[in-house]
Design a protein around this motif. Structure first.
Motif, short mmCIF file in Angstrom:
data_model
loop_
_atom_site.label_atom_id
_atom_site.label_comp_id
_atom_site.label_asym_id
_atom_site.label_seq_id
_atom_site.Cartn_x
_atom_site.Cartn_y
_atom_site.Cartn_z
N SER B 55 -1.80 1.01 -7.45
CA SER B 55 -0.45 0.49 -7.64
C SER B 55 -0.50 -0.97 -8.05
N SER B 56 0.58 -1.42 -8.64
CA SER B 56 0.74 -2.86 -8.85
C SER B 56 0.98 -3.52 -7.50
N LEU B 57 0.79 -4.84 -7.47
CA LEU B 57 1.00 -5.58 -6.23
C LEU B 57 2.43 -5.35 -5.71
N PHE B 60 2.94 -1.78 -4.31
CA PHE B 60 2.30 -1.72 -2.99
C PHE B 60 3.16 -2.41 -1.95
N PHE B 61 3.63 -3.60 -2.31
CA PHE B 61 4.40 -4.42 -1.37
C PHE B 61 5.71 -3.74 -0.98
N GLU B 64 5.09 -0.52 1.14
CA GLU B 64 4.65 -0.77 2.52
C GLU B 64 5.76 -1.42 3.35
N ILE B 65 6.55 -2.28 2.71
CA ILE B 65 7.69 -2.88 3.44
C ILE B 65 8.68 -1.79 3.82
N LEU B 68 7.54 0.06 6.82
CA LEU B 68 7.75 -0.76 8.01
C LEU B 68 9.23 -0.82 8.39
N TYR B 136 2.51 -14.59 -6.96
CA TYR B 136 3.00 -13.22 -6.86
C TYR B 136 3.58 -12.85 -5.50
N PRO B 137 3.01 -13.37 -4.40
CA PRO B 137 3.57 -12.94 -3.11
C PRO B 137 5.05 -13.31 -2.96
N ALA B 141 8.40 -10.76 -2.95
CA ALA B 141 9.40 -10.80 -1.88
C ALA B 141 10.80 -10.98 -2.46
#
Lengths: 259, 259
Positions: B55-57, B60-61, B64-65, B68, B136-137, B141
């Motif tokens: 997956s792209s970042l 994935f992000f 997974e979020i 959660l 990117y992070p 977000a």
């Protein structure tokens, strides 16, 4: 978030001006996040200690989100500081090389435990309605946004301290060597600037928290306006917590600046 | 987010008025999220398909979020719709009982795959600068915040459709039985209201995206004002994507309303 040095790696563009710009921009983010959180009541069961060994919903949520954000590289950025440092894994994605700006022995200053307590015990009850509507997942997501915005602003004190130190090391070195926190606090305090910041965030809370209508209502009585978050409370949050805690970070940073 | 029925469980307070209020409040959230995202350039390597199986970042992000957020009960709320439905686990915390408002056979309408594509391919390039700063992070977000705000607004069409259907089932039933999407779309379209919404979000982008200064600048030339996100682009995002996709959800919902 204006990032220090980003477009000029190689040359040192850490300046009080770029830091000031970032802090002003971060005010917008902070006011937005408070307005968003104010949609929900206090919802204290989400974050209150349950007394037994398990975490509160909000603690679980923030900790696990931080783990995930670490995996995509969030904490490689020296502007970001986790609340649950002991749980933070390495990034699983290739990470960006952020420029080295802060003093290596001082950059780990982290007062997030204090910010967490201040936020839930003192700040939050000031700007949300009391009560419990059960909508904890959205509340926790809003609390996370507030916590991260406040933490970024407060820990930006490291950059502020670094640039002030570089500008006039001779002014700071004696107090640092003497571990004279009072003298450092005095060197870092500019009451006029602080008053201006408090006024500006009050105005931002008025501007961003108003009800915007299609038809301009310039003729309406300003005193009748209703705001999503009380602008005076936002000003007070800055005056009583955000500015003092930022200066605390500055002092903590400077105390390690000669290590 | 104004929640339907919340404070009046037992009695049915689903009304066009409460839905309208929520949609208006969600405009603020959407404009805030676009303004926040506009701090970063496009940063396409974060979300572009890498071509191989991983997956792209950003994918994935977000995935997974969502996992959660599901664990703390987010998707028990009928206003929230995940992008990665197939990964969503049950909540591990006791969940709030949200009132049953939507028709059970129709509430699973989910067009998030389409929203994802529209957002990254069409909407995002309109309001952010081109380029890649490697951050990117924070970008991911911010994209998550935009995606969730847009998705909530668009899927709110389910509530809009439900209340319109309840108000006048005789108007809708023939078109639903005939699966006549065109007739349904016509029944759901009020151009004057759409124009008003577009004007209002433009004004919100002007208000929330301006640079707020301490000193009032009422005398300054309006045309010189700079905004963080072009207000006309926000109006266009509503007119070309948000409003049509909301109506698409309304139609999809109504088509299953008699099942």
């Amino acid at each position: 978030m204006a990032r220090v040095n980003e477009s000029n790696s190689g040359s040192d563009v850490l300046s009080l001006e770029s830091i000031r710009e970032s802090l002003i921009r971060q005010e917008d983010t902070i006011v937005f996040s408070l307005i968003e959180r104010s949609q929900f009541p206090l919802n204290s069961p989400a974050f209150e200690d349950s007394g037994n060994l398990s975490s509160s919903l909000t603690e679980f949520f923030v900790r696990e989100i931080e783990v995930l954000q670490a995996k995509v590289g969030r904490y490689e950025n020296p502007e970001e500081n986790p609340f649950f440092l002991e749980y933070i894994p390495h990034s699983v994605f290739p990470t960006h090389k952020y420029p080295t700006v802060l003093h290596p022995k001082a950059l780990s200053v982290n007062i997030n435990k204090r910010i967490w307590d201040v936020y839930f015990k003192e700040v939050l009850p000031l700007f949300v309605k009391p009560g419990d509507d059960g909508n904890y997942p959205s509340t926790a997501a809003s609390d996370l946004a507030c916590l991260q915005a406040l933490s970024r602003r407060i820990h930006y004190g490291k950059f502020v301290a670094e640039v002030k130190f570089r500008d006039a090391p001779q002014d700071y070195e004696p107090a640092i060597r003497a571990k004279d926190t009072e003298a450092l606090m005095k060197l870092l305090t500019f009451e006029k600037v602080e008053e201006m910041v408090k006024k500006r965030v009050q105005k931002k809370a008025e501007t961003f928290g108003q009800e915007v209508k299609c038809i301009s209502s310039d003729s309406s009585d300003e005193s009748e306006k209703k705001y999503k978050v009380d602008p005076l409370v936002v000003s007070r949050i800055y005056g009583e917590w955000l500015i003092p805690l930022t200066k605390l970070v500055e002092v903590e940073y400077l105390l390690r600046r000669l290590d």
